[in-house]
Scaffold this motif. Structure first.
Motif, PDB file in Angstrom:
ATOM      1  N   ASN A   1      39.554  45.770  39.064  1.00 14.92           N
ATOM      2  CA  ASN A   1      38.694  44.789  39.239  1.00 14.92           C
ATOM      3  C   ASN A   1      37.930  44.560  38.012  1.00 14.92           C
ATOM      4  OD1 ASN A   1      38.839  44.765  41.950  1.00 14.92           O
ATOM      5  ND2 ASN A   1      37.172  46.231  42.366  1.00 14.92           N
ATOM      6  N   VAL A   2      37.994  45.260  37.167  1.00 11.77           N
ATOM      7  CA  VAL A   2      37.350  45.076  35.677  1.00 11.77           C
ATOM      8  C   VAL A   2      38.194  44.016  35.078  1.00 11.77           C
ATOM      9  CG1 VAL A   2      36.834  45.869  33.567  1.00 11.77           C
ATOM     10  CG2 VAL A   2      35.947  46.842  35.476  1.00 11.77           C
ATOM     11  N   LEU A   3      39.576  44.301  35.100  1.00  7.85           N
ATOM     12  CA  LEU A   3      40.589  43.479  34.521  1.00  7.85           C
ATOM     13  C   LEU A   3      40.780  42.051  34.923  1.00  7.85           C
ATOM     14  CD1 LEU A   3      43.506  46.141  33.833  1.00  7.85           C
ATOM     15  CD2 LEU A   3      41.820  45.441  32.210  1.00  7.85           C
ATOM     16  N   THR A   4      40.644  41.783  36.405  1.00  5.11           N
ATOM     17  CA  THR A   4      40.860  40.648  37.181  1.00  5.11           C
ATOM     18  C   THR A   4      39.645  39.869  36.414  1.00  5.11           C
ATOM     19  OG1 THR A   4      41.755  41.709  39.059  1.00  5.11           O
ATOM     20  CG2 THR A   4      40.817  39.665  39.063  1.00  5.11           C
ATOM     21  N   GLY A   5      38.362  40.264  36.271  1.00  7.59           N
ATOM     22  CA  GLY A   5      37.242  39.597  35.962  1.00  7.59           C
ATOM     23  C   GLY A   5      37.626  39.032  34.464  1.00  7.59           C
ATOM     24  N   LEU A   6      38.520  39.652  33.599  1.00  5.38           N
ATOM     25  CA  LEU A   6      38.656  39.336  32.161  1.00  5.38           C
ATOM     26  C   LEU A   6      39.922  38.352  32.166  1.00  5.38           C
ATOM     27  CD1 LEU A   6      38.125  42.852  30.391  1.00  5.38           C
ATOM     28  CD2 LEU A   6      36.747  40.889  30.395  1.00  5.38           C
ATOM     29  N   LEU A   7      40.595  38.290  33.187  1.00  8.22           N
ATOM     30  CA  LEU A   7      41.783  37.064  33.094  1.00  8.22           C
ATOM     31  C   LEU A   7      41.296  35.724  32.498  1.00  8.22           C
ATOM     32  CD1 LEU A   7      43.762  38.055  36.071  1.00  8.22           C
ATOM     33  CD2 LEU A   7      44.159  38.949  33.644  1.00  8.22           C
ATOM     34  N   PRO A   8      40.109  35.213  32.917  1.00 11.20           N
ATOM     35  CA  PRO A   8      39.871  33.785  32.566  1.00 11.20           C
ATOM     36  C   PRO A   8      39.486  33.839  30.863  1.00 11.20           C
ATOM     37  CG  PRO A   8      38.493  34.414  34.340  1.00 11.20           C
ATOM     38  CD  PRO A   8      39.107  35.584  33.925  1.00 11.20           C
ATOM     39  N   VAL A   9      39.041  35.056  30.476  1.00  6.49           N
ATOM     40  CA  VAL A   9      38.857  35.301  28.841  1.00  6.49           C
ATOM     41  C   VAL A   9      40.201  35.383  28.262  1.00  6.49           C
ATOM     42  CG1 VAL A   9      38.020  36.714  26.994  1.00  6.49           C
ATOM     43  CG2 VAL A   9      36.826  36.671  29.197  1.00  6.49           C
TER      44      VAL A   9
END
Length: 199
Positions: free
Chosen positions: A94-102
């Motif tokens: 979940n944390v990594l999915t949130g960082l994909l746009p970055v």
């Protein structure tokens, strides 16, 4: 019965004590009673043959119960470990999915040559740390097209390929371990002649 024998002088203590045995034995004589024959006490482990079989059956039953409980506890402990690991993997995903746009923004800036200097160092450290958490990118031109991990944005026919392949990757895909976070967006080339009027 005990009697004290004195010396006969007043105020003196008796010198000795004589003990008489007035118990009467058999025949009301003055002989002391003699104990009769002593019967041995029954042994605690001496059980009837039927009772021994019952005890053995109970022992087998308790042993089977204990083995079953131990097996159930081992399964429970393994299930708890598996559930904890799954919850941890879901939290990381979940944390990594949130960082994909970055990461997408960094890739776009890198394609335009804007990732330089200190910002370039920050981008490198970020990518290293995310890689340490198990984040992997995938998707390269020429990869066989797999609808399970690729998303076809457009499709053309080409006589240069024998099977569907990713002609170009428009956006990389990401996974953590075996879990797919995002499919790779690709331009797909399929085998076959191009339609008339298309080079």
């Amino acid at each position: 019965m005990t009697r004290a024998r004195s010396t006969g002088r007043p105020g003196e203590r008796p010198l000795s004590v004589v003990r008489e045995d007035r118990r009467r034995g058999p025949g009301n004589s003055l002989e002391p009673r003699r104990p009769g024959p002593v019967e041995p006490a029954p042994r605690a482990d001496a059980a009837a043959p039927g009772e021994a079989d019952v005890l053995r059956a109970r022992l087998r039953e308790r042993t089977a119960d204990l083995q079953r409980l131990r097996s159930e506890f081992d399964h429970y402990r393994a299930r708890v470990r598996r559930d904890r690991r799954a919850v941890g993997e879901i939290a990381v995903a979940n944390v990594l999915t949130g960082l994909l746009p970055v990461l997408d923004a960094i890739d776009e800036a890198r394609a335009q040559g804007e990732v330089t200097g200190g910002f370039g160092r920050v981008a490198e450290v970020l990518e290293q740390e995310l890689g340490a958490l198990g984040l992997r990118s995938f998707g390269a031109p020429g990869d066989p097209f797999d609808p399970a991990v690729h998303e076809a944005v457009s499709c053309t026919r080409s006589d240069r390929v024998e099977r569907p392949v990713c002609a170009a990757i428009l956006r990389p895909g990401y996974r953590v371990g075996d879990q797919l976070l995002r499919p790779a967006q690709a331009h797909v080339a399929e085998p076959g002649p191009p339609p008339p009027g298309q080079a």
